[in-house]
Design a protein around this motif. Sequence first.
Motif, PDB file in Angstrom:
ATOM      1  N   LEU A   1      20.162   0.009 -11.912  1.00  0.00           N
ATOM      2  CA  LEU A   1      19.382  -0.586 -12.903  1.00  0.00           C
ATOM      3  C   LEU A   1      18.821   0.769 -13.908  1.00  0.00           C
ATOM      4  O   LEU A   1      18.151   1.436 -13.130  1.00  0.00           O
ATOM      5  CB  LEU A   1      18.318  -1.724 -12.543  1.00  0.00           C
ATOM      6  N   THR A   2      18.407   0.526 -15.175  1.00  0.00           N
ATOM      7  CA  THR A   2      17.655   1.432 -15.895  1.00  0.00           C
ATOM      8  C   THR A   2      16.766   1.036 -16.641  1.00  0.00           C
ATOM      9  O   THR A   2      16.746  -0.318 -17.213  1.00  0.00           O
ATOM     10  CB  THR A   2      18.671   2.354 -16.837  1.00  0.00           C
ATOM     11  N   PHE A   3      15.488   1.374 -16.764  1.00  0.00           N
ATOM     12  CA  PHE A   3      14.366   0.809 -17.384  1.00  0.00           C
ATOM     13  C   PHE A   3      13.707   2.097 -18.589  1.00  0.00           C
ATOM     14  O   PHE A   3      13.690   3.238 -18.248  1.00  0.00           O
ATOM     15  CB  PHE A   3      13.244   0.482 -16.411  1.00  0.00           C
TER      16      PHE A   3
ATOM     17  N   HIS B   1      12.970   0.920  -4.620  1.00  0.00           N
ATOM     18  CA  HIS B   1      14.159   0.469  -5.277  1.00  0.00           C
ATOM     19  C   HIS B   1      15.004   1.617  -5.768  1.00  0.00           C
ATOM     20  O   HIS B   1      14.820   2.068  -7.011  1.00  0.00           O
ATOM     21  CB  HIS B   1      13.784  -0.407  -6.583  1.00  0.00           C
TER      22      HIS B   1
ATOM     23  N   GLU C   1      18.009   1.775  -6.242  1.00  0.00           N
ATOM     24  CA  GLU C   1      18.939   1.575  -7.601  1.00  0.00           C
ATOM     25  C   GLU C   1      18.331   1.660  -8.882  1.00  0.00           C
ATOM     26  O   GLU C   1      19.249   1.437  -9.891  1.00  0.00           O
ATOM     27  CB  GLU C   1      19.613   0.352  -7.117  1.00  0.00           C
ATOM     28  N   ALA C   2      16.923   1.762  -8.932  1.00  0.00           N
ATOM     29  CA  ALA C   2      16.395   1.502 -10.040  1.00  0.00           C
ATOM     30  C   ALA C   2      15.643   2.766 -10.780  1.00  0.00           C
ATOM     31  O   ALA C   2      14.759   3.449 -10.088  1.00  0.00           O
ATOM     32  CB  ALA C   2      15.296   0.497 -10.093  1.00  0.00           C
ATOM     33  N   THR C   3      16.102   3.178 -11.998  1.00  0.00           N
ATOM     34  CA  THR C   3      15.700   4.270 -12.607  1.00  0.00           C
ATOM     35  C   THR C   3      15.049   4.054 -14.057  1.00  0.00           C
ATOM     36  O   THR C   3      15.170   3.299 -14.488  1.00  0.00           O
ATOM     37  CB  THR C   3      16.797   5.432 -12.978  1.00  0.00           C
TER      38      THR C   3
ATOM     39  N   SER D   1      18.893  -1.376 -18.744  1.00  0.00           N
ATOM     40  CA  SER D   1      18.751  -2.656 -18.414  1.00  0.00           C
ATOM     41  C   SER D   1      17.473  -3.711 -18.730  1.00  0.00           C
ATOM     42  O   SER D   1      17.478  -4.679 -18.746  1.00  0.00           O
ATOM     43  CB  SER D   1      18.973  -2.831 -16.648  1.00  0.00           C
TER      44      SER D   1
ATOM     45  N   ILE E   1      12.359  -5.839 -12.116  1.00  0.00           N
ATOM     46  CA  ILE E   1      13.657  -6.059 -11.474  1.00  0.00           C
ATOM     47  C   ILE E   1      14.267  -7.341 -11.671  1.00  0.00           C
ATOM     48  O   ILE E   1      15.635  -7.599 -11.880  1.00  0.00           O
ATOM     49  CB  ILE E   1      13.489  -5.594  -9.957  1.00  0.00           C
TER      50      ILE E   1
ATOM     51  N   ARG F   1      17.919  -7.924 -13.565  1.00  0.00           N
ATOM     52  CA  ARG F   1      19.075  -8.189 -12.825  1.00  0.00           C
ATOM     53  C   ARG F   1      19.580  -9.416 -13.463  1.00  0.00           C
ATOM     54  O   ARG F   1      20.849  -9.650 -13.274  1.00  0.00           O
ATOM     55  CB  ARG F   1      18.420  -8.240 -11.423  1.00  0.00           C
TER      56      ARG F   1
END
Length: 793
Positions: free
Chosen positions: A119-121, A163, A165-167, A197, A274, A278
């Motif tokens: 996931l990207t923020f 997390h 998986e989250a950047t 994301s 998240i 997601r």
Amino acid sequence: MTLGDLHIGQDAIIRVVGGEGELRHHLLDMGLTPGTEVTLRKTAPMGDPIEVELRGYELTLRLADAQKIEIDSVHATDRAAPSEERHKVVAHPGVGELDKAASYHERKAGAPIAAGAPLTFALAGNQNCGKTTLFNQLTGSNQHVGNFPGVTVDRKDGVIRNHKEATVTDLPGIYSLSPYSNEEIVTRDFILSEHPSGIINIVDASNIERNLYLTMQLMELDTPMVLALNMMDEVRANGGTIMVNQLEEMLGIPVVPISAAKNEGIDELIEHAIHVARYRELPGRIDFCTAGSDPADPRGAVHRCIHSVAHLIEDHAAAAGLPLRFAATKLVEGDTLIEKALQLNPNETDILGHAIAEMETVTGLDREAALADMRFTFIEKLCSATVVKPGESLEHKRSVAIDQILTGKYTALPCFAGIMALVFWLTFGVVGSTLSDWMTLGIDWFTGVVDRALTAYQINPVVHSLVIDGIFAGVGSVLSFLPTIVILFFFLSILEDTGYMARVAFVMDKLLRRIGLSGRSFVPMLVGFGCSVPAIMATRTLSSERDRRMTILLTPFMSCSAKLPIYALFTAAFFPRVWRAPVMIFLYLFGILCGILYSLILKQTCFRGEPVPFVMELPNYRLPSPKSVGQLIWEKARDFIQRAFTIIFVATVVIWFLQTFDTRLNVAATPDSSLLALVGSLITPIFKPLGFGDWRISTALITGFTAKESVVSTLTVLLGGDTGALNMLFTPFTALVFLIFTLLYTPCVAAIAAVKRELGGGRAALGVVLMQCGIAWVVAFAVHCVGVLLGLA
């Protein structure tokens, strides 16, 4: 009347926002729309720029720009005093509860992203709203935090804690998605091209009306989004509150109250972010028009225009990969970049023009003002329903009281001069020099211990020389100045964190305009006293390419901390203790003077034109965060130590090797027969007219290109660790000429790399190198000639 005609303490209603181009659009984005009430709060000490209050915050702009804004209903201020009533905190939903809200039922959502998938923020928000602080809390990173616009000048990436998986990417602070400045372009391009994301939009809850303008544009991007209401602790402390549940329902996105500085609400914010990313939960609304069936309804005209344009460009937006609502509103505004991306044919362009002309006729506003008015009308409705404004904050009361002195008509410039003099005096004359002396004693003691140990071990004399005369002499001589550099960064960090730098820009704007720059250029140049690299990068906050390039060229004249070891070494060797601090201060002032003269030349030659407009928000003064100050000091100390044991270490070993051996790789009988003497003698003629024609001096200056501290380490190695032997190479006057040359000549490799990146090519960077070296040589030669005439040489 115009806004420039107002007197301090008067209110007025904006009637027409004149001017044209990006500046006018930026003023509208900042809330200076027709019908808005403004109050003149103060003027800069020299009468320009001015500070006005509107929509609950203070904004600065120049008189020339204020005179393009027509006003009426001028009267003595009658702004109601903020309510002092206290309100209790309102609870808000947890993760997933928002799916039950009626306003969420119509939201679009794609197929869920599998658990554990990347996931990207994008972390987006206005300048000075606490974005970097939140980034540090989200990731556990240690980015520097300051209290002036423009701390984040480039995107920074980090993994969200717990997390993996989250950047999240920390983007530069912006006020809107209009391409007004470089940082706005960086943020907009990232969101449109990288397709994150989700978006985490941080908002200053104490200044929510102005902050929500960006929020509305981010929602139009049709990307999963969560709103972080920062500084809620300040809102509560001053008696205000925000109805979070109602705000969520009206916006259609999750809203989480937080305090980034106190790490409050961060875990819940992460969970919401998240969740929406997601499950691909898009904003519940992207339409902020006031729809009206009456053709004469001005608000309905904006609605009809946007929706007709959306129908017109639907296939073009899909082909260009642009969100439809965002593309439509930007096209109505007149965004040329979006228009080019959509590639409309002539018939469609003609239809677009008719739709916009109809809207302008009905509303009585031009296209840009009509869109800004539409957004702020919605924001006013939103805030009236969900925000209970607090009483005047303690931070604002304190800021007003302090500003009476620090930005006062007769006190501002003396205060600035006094503050900077105190900083330099404490750094060079009291605290810094004392700590450096103690550091030198410690290094000398440790060197002696190692020297005796190696002698007792009867190690090879060449290896002994490498360790003691090379590494310890070179690296140790640089490390001894670490305390001075730490102290300088300590004071610069205090100035940043308190918010004083923004005031200095406000005070200095009129003076800087005389040399062709804006007051906003003052902040990067002031940062340059610490290090040229972040100073050069900080020029991205300037919206004008002319100002940005000119500021980059002038920044190297601000003596960076890497030159401190050179100044300290030479002032200690050639000047009595009482004169050391004044000589160092003279060097800093002399660099500023040379920068001013060079800027006047640039203004009349390569950089004709007007400096960038001075439109900037003045943040409240805040007490420096011990964590932030300590973090900056640690970062700079760590960087300095890393340089000492990498670049300077290697340079020291190379210099020792070249000095120790001759062309046949035998140990040189004398220093003059060494490889280094051969190399240095090739460039010595260049410096001979300046009064220092020894090959050792030339060699030290060349190594200074890698890092300025290398000048000290090289001379120390070449003099066998005896810095007292400097009087063999210099007289007091030629030492001063040498200091002037090192003050002005090319910055280090890292700074040149930053110049290359910011100016877009090696040719520009090479030009800066040649220009700085040329100016340094000419000025040093002129000083030397004056000294010869006066009999000082």
